[in-house]
Each structure stands twice: as structure tokens, then as C-alpha cells.
Enzyme design. Structure first.
Site, PDB file in Angstrom:
ATOM      1  N   HIS A 310       0.849  -1.188   0.000  1.00 43.52           N
ATOM      2  CA  HIS A 310       0.000   0.000   0.000  1.00 43.52           C
ATOM      3  C   HIS A 310       0.883   1.236   0.000  1.00 43.52           C
ATOM      4  CE1 HIS A 310      -3.077   2.918   1.252  1.00 43.52           C
ATOM      5  NE2 HIS A 310      -3.961   2.024   0.865  1.00 43.52           N
ATOM      6  N   ASP A 368      -7.822  -4.562  -0.326  1.00 46.71           N
ATOM      7  CA  ASP A 368      -8.364  -4.874  -1.655  1.00 46.71           C
ATOM      8  C   ASP A 368      -8.266  -6.356  -1.967  1.00 46.71           C
ATOM      9  OD1 ASP A 368      -8.968  -2.152  -2.462  1.00 46.71           O
ATOM     10  OD2 ASP A 368      -6.818  -1.840  -2.569  1.00 46.71           O
TER      11      ASP A 368
END
Length: 433
Positions: A310, A368
Site C-alpha cells: 500500500h 483490496d
């Protein structure tokens, strides 16, 4: 530039002039250097592609510490909210700054339930799209059109108008999203039911047959509620910054939210969970994981493991820790734990978690990775994944719009640039070129 503790930083400009840059202190997290007078006094701009080191605003809503894996809404750790709260309660918290009393929560929930219907004109507009139109295209267009239906309550200076706008965005986005899904799947529109909770109502509108009773699976509703909490806000991300920038011009709030939806659509932002499923389908089989892991390590290979790492979190994504448990719970309860795609996802997760290359680079599974698997298990197609993200993030966008529009120091956003084009030159007639 060198630090000068009593004022912040002292800057010596290109012409030798000095100026003091004050420090503005945060509650927690990094302080910021106030450069508002830099151009006026020194004639230079700062340069920060992607705004990775630039604070664009002052906000009370969300705090992230990417190094420590911390995410807080209004000071409350997301782990506590995920364990004890609901999406509707978190929405109240984000919009109004405090957790509601039982009476405040009941009134807020009633207001949301009372605004779930959309006008027949909006429904006709939506039904004018091709049946294979992407649902994000439909969502952004219909949300943008809402200003044509509710123009009498768009005075941002009035609190009651800001409240009504907030109710409408939260309440109507699931209805619009479900209508887009029904159009894609060739099914007739299912009207919302005010006696159902937020996520129950969404599942009803997505999957119920108009002439049959639809039994809502409680684990599906629980999983959606948790996903919406975890997606509710994430500080000054691309789509939230877009909402703030569009709203700073005084554009109506529906247009600002529509702009945020289109920003979220990008595969580098909200489209990442859809990309995870596409990646898993490309890998195809557990036996191919080793091959694709090596491709991911090869800098010259364009293949990338989607759903790992991320930009903000340099350690584990705190949302991923929470949603991972729900992912396994959903697969267990819905009896889908032995399907090939989910077997592949679990094996890939274990390989990445144990591989030194990924651990050294902190490429852990993020939210995700797990959210896409949950949506697929619930029967939601990958084309709807980013739409589901938008439903959760809608309250964060709304909270930031409210904060931005009521800030007395607010001004229209106008970033600067480093110009690298031609110097001044004279126009030549076409016969002389």
C-alpha cells in the site's frame, strides 16, 4: 533551509533574502511547515509530484500512521469501530464528529431510510444506458444528475441543506448502484424497503425477485457492513481530494461527489479489488503460483501482484487484518471455502506472507485483496466491486465536503506547476513555417 526552533524553519531564497516558515502542530502525526507566503515573499513555488509531502488542508476527520499501521476515525481506532459499531453509526461519527446517543442514532437511521427512493425520472435516465454499460459510469452520471432533482436544497451555507444532502447521498447511492446492477443483468428494478437495515436493503435490491420473498443471509449483511466501515474514509486520498477540489469552486455537492466517483474508478485507486480478481483468474491454478511470484519479483516483467502492499501503509494494512477474518468467515458460512479461485487466493496469500522478498518489501495483503474475494463469494460481479467501494466511501467524501465548505479559511484549490515548455516565441504565418 535550517531549523529555527522559535519560529519553525528559516529559508534563504535564491536572492539571499531570508524568511521564517512557521510550523503548524498536529494533534498527532507529523507537523507541517506553513508555506502560504512563500511565493509572495520569495517568488518560488514548492515542487511535490503526487503531493506525497504536501498537506492540502487542515482536517479533523481521519488520521493515518502508515509506519505503525494505524487508522482512526475522529480519534477512534478502526479496530474498535469494526468490532463494536455499525456503518450507520460510523457514518454519524464521520459527519458530526462524535458517536451518537441512542436517540440521535435512531433519528439518523430513520432519515437515511426515509430517503432511499429515487425519482422515476432518475430511474428513466438510468434505464437509458446500454445494458452493458459499466456500473461506475452509470453511478457517476446519475449522482451528477441529482442536482437537477434537488436544486431547492443546495445552499451550502444552511446546515439543514447540508444535512439533507448528506442523507440523500448515503440513502440513494445503494438504490442507484442496485439499479445499475439490475440493468446489467437484464432484471427489473427492485424498490427499496424502509424496514430493512442499510446493508440488508442493498442485498434486497441487488438480488430479490420482484414477485418472490428474498431471504437475506445475515453473514452477507454483516460482511458488507464491515467492508463499508473499513472503506468509509482514508484521509486525503485521490477521490477525497477530488471531492474537496471540485467543491472548493462552489460547485453543487452532487457534482463534487460525482467527481469523486470518477476518480475512484481508476485501477490505481478503487479499481484495485477488481484487479485482484482479474489477477487470480490470470494465474488460473495453484500450480502456477510459483511462476507468477517469480514474474512479480522480476523488475523487467510487467506483471504485478495486485492487492499486496500500500502506498500509505509501510507495514500491514490494519483494515486487512480485520477483513481477513471476515473473509474466512464468509467462505466458511457460505460453503465456498473449497472453490478453485478461493483455494488459489489462500495459497497465494500464504506464499506472499512467507516469502522473504515480499516480507522485506512489506508487500503484505491489503484490504483490496480480501474485499474482492468477499464480494465474489456474495455473488457480486467484479464490475460492481468499485461501486461497492464507492458506497462505503460516500460518507467520507460527504464528511470532507462538509468540513471543506464550512471552513472560514477555505479558498478555491489552485495548485501550481513547474513550467518546462518553450520560452516566449513569435507567431509565424503558415507560409513562413
Amino acid at each position: 533551509m535550517k531549523k529555527k526552533s522559535e519560529v519553525g524553519y528559516r529559508l534563504r531564497g535564491p536572492d539571499g533574502l531570508e524568511m521564517d516558515l512557521p510550523i503548524r502542530s498536529s494533534t498527532i502525526g507529523p507537523d507541517v511547515i506553513d508555506i502560504a507566503k512563500l511565493y509572495r515573499e520569495q517568488g518560488v513555488f514548492t515542487y511535490d509530484p503526487g503531493f506525497v509531502s504536501t498537506g492540502s488542508c487542515e482536517s479533523d476527520i481521519t488520521f493515518i500512521d502508515g509506519e505503525k499501521g494505524i487508522l482512526m476515525y475522529r480519534g477512534y481506532p478502526v479496530e474498535q469501530l469494526a468490532s463494536h459499531s455499525s456503518f450507520i453509526e460510523v457514518s454519524y461519527l464521520l459527519l458530526y464528529g462524535e458517536l451518537p446517543t441512542a436517540e440521535e442514532l435512531d433519528n439518523f437511521d430513520s432519515n437515511i431510510r426515509g430517503h432511499t427512493k429515487i425519482s422515476e425520472g432518475m430511474l428513466s435516465f438510468l434505464n437509458g444506458f446500454r445494458c452493458d454499460a459499466h456500473p461506475m459510469a452509470m453511478l457517476s452520471a446519475v449522482v451528477g444528475s441529482m442536482s437537477a432533482y434537488y436544486h431547492e436544497e443546495m445552499d451550502a451555507s444552511k446546515k439543514e441543506h447540508r444535512d439533507i444532502f448528506s442523507y440523500r447521498i448515503l440513502a440513494k447511492l445503494p438504490t442507484i448502484a442496485a439499479a445499475a446492477y439490475r440493468l446489467n443483468s437484464g432484471q427489473s428494478f427492485v424498490y427499496p424497503r424502509s424496514n430493512l437495515s442499510y446493508c440488508e436493503n442493498l442485498l434486497h435490491m441487488l438480488f430479490a425477485a420482484p414477485d418472490e420473498y428474498y431471504e437475506i443471509n445475515p453473514i452477507a449483511s454483516e460482511a458488507l457492513d464491515l467492508l463499508f466501515i473499513l472503506h468509509a474514509d482514508h484521509e486525503q486520498n485521490c477521490s477525497t481530494s477530488t471531492v474537496r477540489m471540485a467543491g472548493s469552486s462552489g460547485a453543487n455537492p452532487y457534482s463534487a461527489i460525482a467527481a469523486g466517483i470518477t476518480a475512484l474508478w481508476g485501477p490505481a485507486h478503487g479499481g484495485a479489488n477488481e484487479a485482484v480478481l482479474n489477477m487470480l483468474e490470470e494465474i488460473g491454478d495453484v500450480s502456477q503460483i510459483g511462476k507468477y511470484v517469480e514474474k512479480a519479483k522480476d523488475k523487467n516483467d510487467p506483471f504485478r501482484l495486485m492487492g499486496f502492499g500500500h502506498r500509505v501503509y509501510k507495514n500491514f494494512d490494519p483494515r486487512a487484518t480485520i477483513i481477513r477474518e471476515m473473509c474466512y468467515k464468509v467462505l466458511e458460512k457460505l460453503d465456498q471455502k473449497d472453490t478453485p479461485l478461493f483455494d488459489l487466493a489462500r495459497e497465494l496469500e500464504q506464499v506472499a506472507l512467507s516469502d522473504d522478498y515480499f516480507r522485506e518489501k512489506n508487500l503484505y495483503p491489503n484490504v483490496d485483496f480480501y474485499s474482492g474475494i468477499i464480494y465474489r463469494a456474495l455473488g457480486i460481479p467484479s464490475s460492481m466491486f468499485t461501486v461497492m467501494f464507492a458506497l462505503g466511501r460516500s460518507v467520507g467524501w460527504t464528511a470532507h465536503w462538509r468540513e471543506m465548505i464550512t471552513d472560514p479559511r477555505g479558498k478555491i484549490a489552485r495548485p501550481r506547476q513547474l513550467y518546462k515548455g518553450p520560452s516566449a516565441r513569435d507567431y509565424k504565418l503558415i507560409s513562413e513555417r
